[in-house]
Design a protein around this motif. Structure first.
Motif, short mmCIF file in Angstrom:
data_model
loop_
_atom_site.label_atom_id
_atom_site.label_comp_id
_atom_site.label_asym_id
_atom_site.label_seq_id
_atom_site.Cartn_x
_atom_site.Cartn_y
_atom_site.Cartn_z
N LEU A 51 0.84 -1.21 0.00
CA LEU A 51 0.00 0.00 0.00
C LEU A 51 0.87 1.25 0.00
CD1 LEU A 51 -2.97 1.15 0.36
CD2 LEU A 51 -2.43 1.22 2.79
N ASN A 52 1.86 1.30 0.88
CA ASN A 52 2.75 2.46 0.96
C ASN A 52 3.52 2.65 -0.34
OD1 ASN A 52 1.94 2.93 3.58
ND2 ASN A 52 3.76 2.02 4.50
N TRP A 53 4.02 1.54 -0.91
CA TRP A 53 4.75 1.62 -2.17
C TRP A 53 3.85 2.20 -3.27
CZ3 TRP A 53 3.68 -0.65 -6.85
CH2 TRP A 53 4.66 -0.50 -7.84
N ALA A 54 2.63 1.69 -3.38
CA ALA A 54 1.71 2.15 -4.43
C ALA A 54 1.39 3.63 -4.27
CB ALA A 54 0.43 1.31 -4.42
N ASN A 55 1.06 4.05 -3.05
CA ASN A 55 0.76 5.47 -2.81
C ASN A 55 1.97 6.34 -3.11
OD1 ASN A 55 -2.01 5.69 -2.04
ND2 ASN A 55 -1.52 4.75 -0.08
N LYS A 56 3.17 5.87 -2.73
CA LYS A 56 4.38 6.65 -2.98
C LYS A 56 4.66 6.77 -4.48
CE LYS A 56 9.30 6.83 -1.64
NZ LYS A 56 9.61 7.73 -2.70
N LYS A 57 4.51 5.68 -5.22
CA LYS A 57 4.73 5.72 -6.66
C LYS A 57 3.78 6.71 -7.33
CE LYS A 57 7.29 3.53 -8.83
NZ LYS A 57 8.67 3.86 -9.23
N HIS A 66 -5.02 8.67 -4.04
CA HIS A 66 -4.45 8.08 -2.83
C HIS A 66 -5.49 7.11 -2.26
CE1 HIS A 66 -2.19 8.05 0.99
NE2 HIS A 66 -3.38 7.98 1.54
N ILE A 67 -5.03 5.99 -1.74
CA ILE A 67 -5.96 5.07 -1.08
C ILE A 67 -5.53 4.83 0.35
CG2 ILE A 67 -6.75 3.95 -3.19
CD1 ILE A 67 -4.82 1.60 -2.53
N LYS A 71 -9.36 -1.89 0.64
CA LYS A 71 -10.83 -1.94 0.72
C LYS A 71 -11.42 -0.58 0.35
CE LYS A 71 -10.83 -3.36 5.08
NZ LYS A 71 -11.31 -3.83 6.39
N ASP A 72 -10.58 0.38 0.03
CA ASP A 72 -11.01 1.75 -0.26
C ASP A 72 -11.98 1.75 -1.44
OD1 ASP A 72 -11.07 4.51 -1.09
OD2 ASP A 72 -9.16 4.80 -0.04
N LYS A 73 -13.20 2.20 -1.21
CA LYS A 73 -14.24 2.17 -2.24
C LYS A 73 -13.89 3.00 -3.47
CE LYS A 73 -16.98 -0.66 -0.22
NZ LYS A 73 -16.97 -2.03 -0.69
N SER A 74 -12.99 3.97 -3.33
CA SER A 74 -12.60 4.77 -4.49
C SER A 74 -11.87 3.93 -5.54
CB SER A 74 -11.72 5.95 -4.06
OG SER A 74 -10.45 5.50 -3.62
N LEU A 75 -11.37 2.75 -5.16
CA LEU A 75 -10.71 1.88 -6.12
C LEU A 75 -11.64 1.43 -7.23
CD1 LEU A 75 -8.56 -0.33 -3.72
CD2 LEU A 75 -7.70 1.28 -5.41
N SER A 76 -12.94 1.44 -6.98
CA SER A 76 -13.90 0.97 -7.99
C SER A 76 -13.92 1.85 -9.24
CB SER A 76 -15.31 0.86 -7.40
OG SER A 76 -15.83 2.14 -7.14
N SER A 77 -13.48 3.09 -9.13
CA SER A 77 -13.45 3.96 -10.32
C SER A 77 -12.31 3.58 -11.26
CB SER A 77 -13.29 5.43 -9.91
OG SER A 77 -11.95 5.69 -9.50
N GLY A 78 -11.29 2.91 -10.72
CA GLY A 78 -10.14 2.51 -11.52
C GLY A 78 -9.05 3.55 -11.61
N ILE A 79 -9.31 4.76 -11.21
CA ILE A 79 -8.35 5.86 -11.39
C ILE A 79 -7.04 5.60 -10.65
CG2 ILE A 79 -7.94 8.33 -11.05
CD1 ILE A 79 -9.96 7.61 -13.32
N PHE A 80 -7.10 5.11 -9.42
CA PHE A 80 -5.86 4.89 -8.67
C PHE A 80 -4.95 3.90 -9.40
CE2 PHE A 80 -3.13 2.68 -5.69
CZ PHE A 80 -2.47 3.74 -5.11
N PHE A 81 -5.50 2.78 -9.86
CA PHE A 81 -4.65 1.80 -10.53
C PHE A 81 -4.15 2.30 -11.88
CE2 PHE A 81 -6.40 -1.37 -7.51
CZ PHE A 81 -5.19 -1.81 -7.02
N LEU A 82 -4.93 3.10 -12.55
CA LEU A 82 -4.44 3.71 -13.80
C LEU A 82 -3.31 4.69 -13.50
CD1 LEU A 82 -7.86 4.07 -15.56
CD2 LEU A 82 -5.95 2.64 -16.34
N ASP A 83 -3.45 5.46 -12.41
CA ASP A 83 -2.36 6.34 -12.00
C ASP A 83 -1.11 5.53 -11.64
OD1 ASP A 83 -3.82 8.67 -12.34
OD2 ASP A 83 -4.30 8.91 -10.21
N LEU A 84 -1.31 4.41 -10.93
CA LEU A 84 -0.17 3.57 -10.55
C LEU A 84 0.51 2.98 -11.79
CD1 LEU A 84 1.57 2.20 -8.40
CD2 LEU A 84 -0.18 0.40 -8.26
N THR A 178 -2.24 5.43 7.36
CA THR A 178 -3.09 4.70 8.28
C THR A 178 -4.02 3.84 7.46
OG1 THR A 178 -4.69 6.48 8.30
CG2 THR A 178 -3.02 6.50 10.03
N THR A 179 -4.26 2.65 7.95
CA THR A 179 -5.10 1.71 7.22
C THR A 179 -5.96 0.93 8.18
OG1 THR A 179 -5.06 -0.28 5.89
CG2 THR A 179 -3.07 0.18 7.11
#
Length: 194
Positions: A51-57, A66-67, A71-84, A178-179
């Motif tokens: 999680l820390n690595w992904a947020n830092k990247k 940022h997640i 379990k962060d519901k914002s992941l459902s939009s796909g934007i975080f993983f596309l940013d990663l 924090t998680t």
């Protein structure tokens, strides 16, 4: 038309095949996590490390998503993983194809695109768009771990033993996040072994 016994037998065979496929997937994921440990110089990798690595990247690439957990519901939009994905391979995401994720259809398109881009990079991908839409915690963790492993392999190949200067080094994942993940104190491998 078959009898009920024949249909029942087929269902058992199908169920057995699915169980076998799940075991193959689980084996591959555990192998991926062992490989991550190797690339992190023997350090046990936890979900918080990933999680820390992904947020830092994402942050280091100038993106603002940022997640808090997998379990962060914002992941459902796909934007975080596309940013990663964009942060580990800047030209891999065609932002003209990315949707805002405001509707179910846009989220599904983004989820399918994430899987396509990750496979194009060479990540081991076992999840379905529905896993992203439903924010399946283990599958989100696996996706991030697969991207992390791909990135660590690229860094190792590019540097051929020299020090890593782009923040891809797995031992440099010390940011404060924090998680609320219940498995945050256990290794990822222990979480998948359950």
């Amino acid at each position: 038309t078959g009898s009920g016994k024949e249909s029942f037998g087929w269902a058992i065979s199908f169920s057995g095949a699915l169980g076998f496929l799940w075991q193959l997937m689980r084996y591959n994921i555990l192998q991926l996590l062992r490989n991550l440990r190797f690339h992190s110089h023997g350090k046990e990798i936890t979900d918080v490390d990933i999680l820390n690595w992904a947020n830092k990247k994402v942050n280091d690439s100038g993106r603002h998503s940022h997640i808090e957990s997998f379990k962060d519901k914002s992941l459902s939009s796909g934007i975080f993983f596309l940013d990663l994905l964009s942060s580990v391979a800047p030209r891999v995401v065609d932002w003209n194809l990315v949707k805002r994720g405001g509707t179910e259809e846009e989220r599904k398109m983004n989820a399918s695109y994430i899987i396509s881009v990750a496979r194009k990079l060479g990540c081991s991908i076992f999840l379905l768009p529905e896993d992203i839409l439903e924010v399946n915690q283990k599958m989100m963790l696996t996706l991030a771990a697969s991207i992390m492993y791909w990135c660590s392999k690229q860094s190792a190949e590019e540097t051929s033993g020299s020090s890593d200067t782009d923040g891809g080094n797995l031992s440099e994942t010390t940011s404060i996040v924090t998680t609320d993940d219940s498995a945050s104190e256990t290794s990822v491998e222990e979480s998948w072994s359950r």
